[in-house]
Design an enzyme around this catalytic site. Structure first.
Site, PDB file in Angstrom:
ATOM      1  N   ASP A  39       0.941  -1.255   0.075  1.00 25.93           N
ATOM      2  CA  ASP A  39       0.024  -0.056  -0.091  1.00 25.93           C
ATOM      3  C   ASP A  39       0.875   1.333   0.115  1.00 25.93           C
ATOM      4  OD1 ASP A  39      -2.330  -1.559   0.521  1.00 25.93           O
ATOM      5  OD2 ASP A  39      -1.370  -2.188   2.480  1.00 25.93           O
ATOM      6  N   HIS A  82      -4.610  -3.460   6.437  1.00 22.86           N
ATOM      7  CA  HIS A  82      -4.479  -3.674   5.084  1.00 22.86           C
ATOM      8  C   HIS A  82      -5.990  -4.025   4.570  1.00 22.86           C
ATOM      9  CE1 HIS A  82      -3.210  -5.086   1.420  1.00 22.86           C
ATOM     10  NE2 HIS A  82      -3.666  -6.016   1.435  1.00 22.86           N
TER      11      HIS A  82
HETATM   12  N1  LIG Z   1      -0.776  -7.815   2.523  1.00 19.39           N
HETATM   13  C1  LIG Z   1      -0.772  -7.798   1.358  1.00 19.39           C
HETATM   14  O1  LIG Z   1      -0.538  -6.646   0.912  1.00 19.39           O
HETATM   15  C2  LIG Z   1      -1.416  -8.761   0.152  1.00 19.39           C
HETATM   16  C3  LIG Z   1      -1.586  -9.794   0.649  1.00 19.39           C
HETATM   17  N2  LIG Z   1      -1.919 -10.756  -0.415  1.00 19.39           N
HETATM   18  C4  LIG Z   1      -2.504 -12.166   0.201  1.00 19.39           C
HETATM   19  O2  LIG Z   1      -1.334 -13.027   0.216  1.00 19.39           O
HETATM   20  C5  LIG Z   1      -2.015 -14.349   0.078  1.00 19.39           C
HETATM   21  C6  LIG Z   1      -1.255 -15.168  -1.097  1.00 19.39           C
HETATM   22  O3  LIG Z   1      -1.659 -14.766  -2.222  1.00 19.39           O
HETATM   23  P1  LIG Z   1      -1.299 -15.562  -3.462  1.00 19.39           P
HETATM   24  O4  LIG Z   1       0.171 -16.139  -3.431  1.00 19.39           O
HETATM   25  O5  LIG Z   1      -1.705 -14.688  -4.608  1.00 19.39           O
HETATM   26  O6  LIG Z   1      -2.366 -16.753  -3.156  1.00 19.39           O
HETATM   27  P2  LIG Z   1      -2.123 -18.226  -3.952  1.00 19.39           P
HETATM   28  O7  LIG Z   1      -3.641 -19.006  -3.862  1.00 19.39           O
HETATM   29  O8  LIG Z   1      -1.668 -18.155  -5.458  1.00 19.39           O
HETATM   30  O9  LIG Z   1      -1.017 -18.954  -3.050  1.00 19.39           O
HETATM   31  C7  LIG Z   1      -1.372 -19.525  -1.810  1.00 19.39           C
HETATM   32  C8  LIG Z   1      -0.475 -20.635  -1.262  1.00 19.39           C
HETATM   33  O10 LIG Z   1      -0.874 -20.835   0.062  1.00 19.39           O
HETATM   34  C9  LIG Z   1      -0.908 -22.175   0.202  1.00 19.39           C
HETATM   35  N3  LIG Z   1      -1.716 -22.441   1.567  1.00 19.39           N
HETATM   36  C10 LIG Z   1      -2.839 -22.512   2.033  1.00 19.39           C
HETATM   37  N4  LIG Z   1      -2.826 -22.859   3.180  1.00 19.39           N
HETATM   38  C11 LIG Z   1      -1.722 -23.047   3.630  1.00 19.39           C
HETATM   39  C12 LIG Z   1      -1.095 -23.701   4.831  1.00 19.39           C
HETATM   40  N5  LIG Z   1      -1.954 -23.943   5.740  1.00 19.39           N
HETATM   41  N6  LIG Z   1       0.406 -23.799   5.004  1.00 19.39           N
HETATM   42  C13 LIG Z   1       1.033 -23.278   3.858  1.00 19.39           C
HETATM   43  N7  LIG Z   1       0.738 -23.135   2.529  1.00 19.39           N
HETATM   44  C14 LIG Z   1      -0.883 -22.941   2.435  1.00 19.39           C
HETATM   45  C15 LIG Z   1      -1.931 -22.538  -0.932  1.00 19.39           C
HETATM   46  O11 LIG Z   1      -1.493 -23.877  -1.211  1.00 19.39           O
HETATM   47  C16 LIG Z   1      -1.468 -21.703  -2.186  1.00 19.39           C
HETATM   48  O12 LIG Z   1      -0.231 -22.596  -2.678  1.00 19.39           O
HETATM   49  C17 LIG Z   1      -3.573 -14.345  -0.172  1.00 19.39           C
HETATM   50  O13 LIG Z   1      -4.107 -14.229   1.145  1.00 19.39           O
HETATM   51  C18 LIG Z   1      -3.515 -12.700  -0.635  1.00 19.39           C
HETATM   52  O14 LIG Z   1      -4.902 -12.205  -0.434  1.00 19.39           O
HETATM   53  C19 LIG Z   1      -1.806 -10.615  -1.541  1.00 19.39           C
HETATM   54  C20 LIG Z   1      -1.457  -9.327  -2.308  1.00 19.39           C
HETATM   55  C21 LIG Z   1      -1.028  -8.395  -1.338  1.00 19.39           C
HETATM   56  O1  LIG Z   2      -7.072  -8.760  -1.862  1.00 20.70           O
HETATM   57  C1  LIG Z   2      -6.168  -9.528  -2.268  1.00 20.70           C
HETATM   58  O2  LIG Z   2      -5.853 -10.601  -2.312  1.00 20.70           O
HETATM   59  C2  LIG Z   2      -5.023  -8.750  -2.532  1.00 20.70           C
HETATM   60  C3  LIG Z   2      -4.483  -7.638  -1.778  1.00 20.70           C
HETATM   61  O3  LIG Z   2      -4.688  -7.683  -0.500  1.00 20.70           O
HETATM   62  C4  LIG Z   2      -3.806  -6.469  -2.396  1.00 20.70           C
HETATM   63  O4  LIG Z   2      -3.527  -6.487  -3.720  1.00 20.70           O
HETATM   64  O5  LIG Z   2      -3.596  -5.517  -1.785  1.00 20.70           O
END
Ligand SMILES: NC(=O)C1=CN([C@@H]2O[C@H](COP(=O)(O)OP(=O)(O)OC[C@H]3O[C@@H](n4cnc5c(N)ncnc54)[C@H](O)[C@@H]3O)[C@@H](O)[C@H]2O)C=CC1
Ligand SMILES: O=C([O-])CC(=O)C(=O)O
Length: 329
Positions: free
Chosen positions: A160, A188
């Site tokens: 952000d 967030h």
């Molecule tokens: N704080 C921030 O600014 C942001 C946060 N996010 C969040 O990050 C997270 C991950 O995003 P992506 O990689 O795009 O999702 P994704 O769905 O591509 O990957 C998530 C991975 O986590 C694994 N997973 C699920 N439960 C698990 C567990 N108990 N232990 C280990 N691995 C586990 C899944 O098998 C999957 O491979 C989401 O919650 C998303 O909302 C995404 C963008 C920005």
């Molecule tokens: O909503 C989501 O999974 C992605 C997210 O947190 C972001 O892009 O800031």
């Protein structure tokens, strides 16, 4: 190589952020060009094979700083000896899921991970939670790791922060490198408050440089706060490379320090600063030095800023109440 490898545990390693993140860690961008790393990857059993594929590609990168990659489906083993823990894997919200269901599902992930960090991580462990709802997931992990100093648990608002810098840079036509002291306050989520009143552009106050209250309130704040949704709409998938980049920035800054005359945004356990209830993991302006961070003190908050910070903090307090009711903290 000048030192022993640092152990970095990454959860959700087979996901899209993991895919963008691991190669940058292996290349030295997380901890610096002199620090070898040993990766410990955590995945759910169904995704271990995919994580193995990523580990094969890591091997094929022949990264001089990568001392090895191990894959686990057991959090206790994955966090053994972790100096840095990047908690990326989370349960996404799916159709028909209420917020309470989402918090409960993530509690099932972050409670055992907190316990595992408590049991086996290195004494100097630094934890960054990326998986959403990041602030409250960090609170759950922290509450279940009573032997780890609470301040080691942080959540990511650096994406952000970087988005806010990028929007301001575009508006004023200045390079991002001229922007200092950006702050994201609160959660967030869409309630976050990106603050231009304390930011600087080329040494000048950013809000004064913009001199357009309507843009600030009606465009800048909502664009930053809803950027995640806009990326999902455009890309058909959530931000991954920019999220991985921000995670690298968060840890790199925490370990290596903020530059003189600047600060960054991190969601950290509140010590009561700026009226944010103690213990809530809320985003603040922080400076970092020698691997420690401090919340910037003494900023004046006008009515406009106060109202927005209070709204985002109220949302965090509600989330804390909900997970407390579920017995997760
Ligand atoms: N704080 C921030 O600014 C942001 C946060 N996010 C969040 O990050 C997270 C991950 O995003 P992506 O990689 O795009 O999702 P994704 O769905 O591509 O990957 C998530 C991975 O986590 C694994 N997973 C699920 N439960 C698990 C567990 N108990 N232990 C280990 N691995 C586990 C899944 O098998 C999957 O491979 C989401 O919650 C998303 O909302 C995404 C963008 C920005
Ligand atoms: O909503 C989501 O999974 C992605 C997210 O947190 C972001 O892009 O800031």
């Amino acid at each position: 190589m000048t030192q022993a490898p640092v152990t970095v545990t990454v959860t959700g390693a087979a996901g899209q952020i993991g895919y963008a993140l691991l190669f940058r860690i292996a290349s030295g961008q997380l901890l610096g060009p002199d620090t070898p790393v040993r990766l410990r990857l955590l995945e759910i059993p169904q995704a271990v094979k995919a994580a193995e594929g990523t580990a094969m590609e890591l091997e094929d990168g022949a990264f001089p700083l990568l001392a090895g990659t191990d894959i686990f489906d057991d959090p206790k083993r994955a966090f053994e000896g972790a100096n840095v823990a990047l908690l990326v894997g989370a349960r996404p919200r799916t159709k028909g899921m209420e917020r309470g269901d989402l918090l409960e599902a993530n509690g099932g992930i972050f409670k055992p991970q907190g316990e595992a960090i408590n049991a086996g991580a290195a004494d100097d462990v630094k934890v960054l939670v990326v998986g959403n709802p990041a602030n409250t997931n960090a609170l759950i992990a922290q509450s279940n790791a009573p032997d780890v100093p609470a301040e080691r648990f942080t959540a990511m608002t650096r994406l952000d922060h970087n988005r806010a810098i990028a929007q301001l840079s575009k508006k004023l036509g200045v390079p991002v490198g001229e922007i200092r002291k950006m702050t994201i306050w609160g959660n967030h989520s869409a309630t976050q408050y990106p603050d231009l009143f304390h930011a600087e552009v080329g040494g000048r106050n950013a809000a004064e440089a913009v001199n357009d209250e309507k843009w600030l309130a009606d465009e800048f704040i909502p664009t930053v706060a809803k950027r995640g949704a806009a990326i999902i709409e455009a890309r058909g998938a959530s931000s991954a490379a920019s999220a991985a980049s921000a995670a690298i920035d968060h840890i790199h800054t925490w370990v290596n320090g903020t530059p003189e005359g600047d600060w960054t945004s991190m969601a950290v356990p509140s010590d009561g600063s700026y009226g944010v209830p103690e213990g809530l993991i809320s985003s603040f302006p922080v400076t970092t030095k020698n691997g420690k961070y401090e919340i910037v003190q003494g900023l004046e908050l006008d009515e406009f800023s106060r109202t927005r910070i209070d709204a985002s903090v109220a949302e965090l307090a509600e989330e804390r109440e909900a997970v407390a009711k579920l017995g997760l903290i």
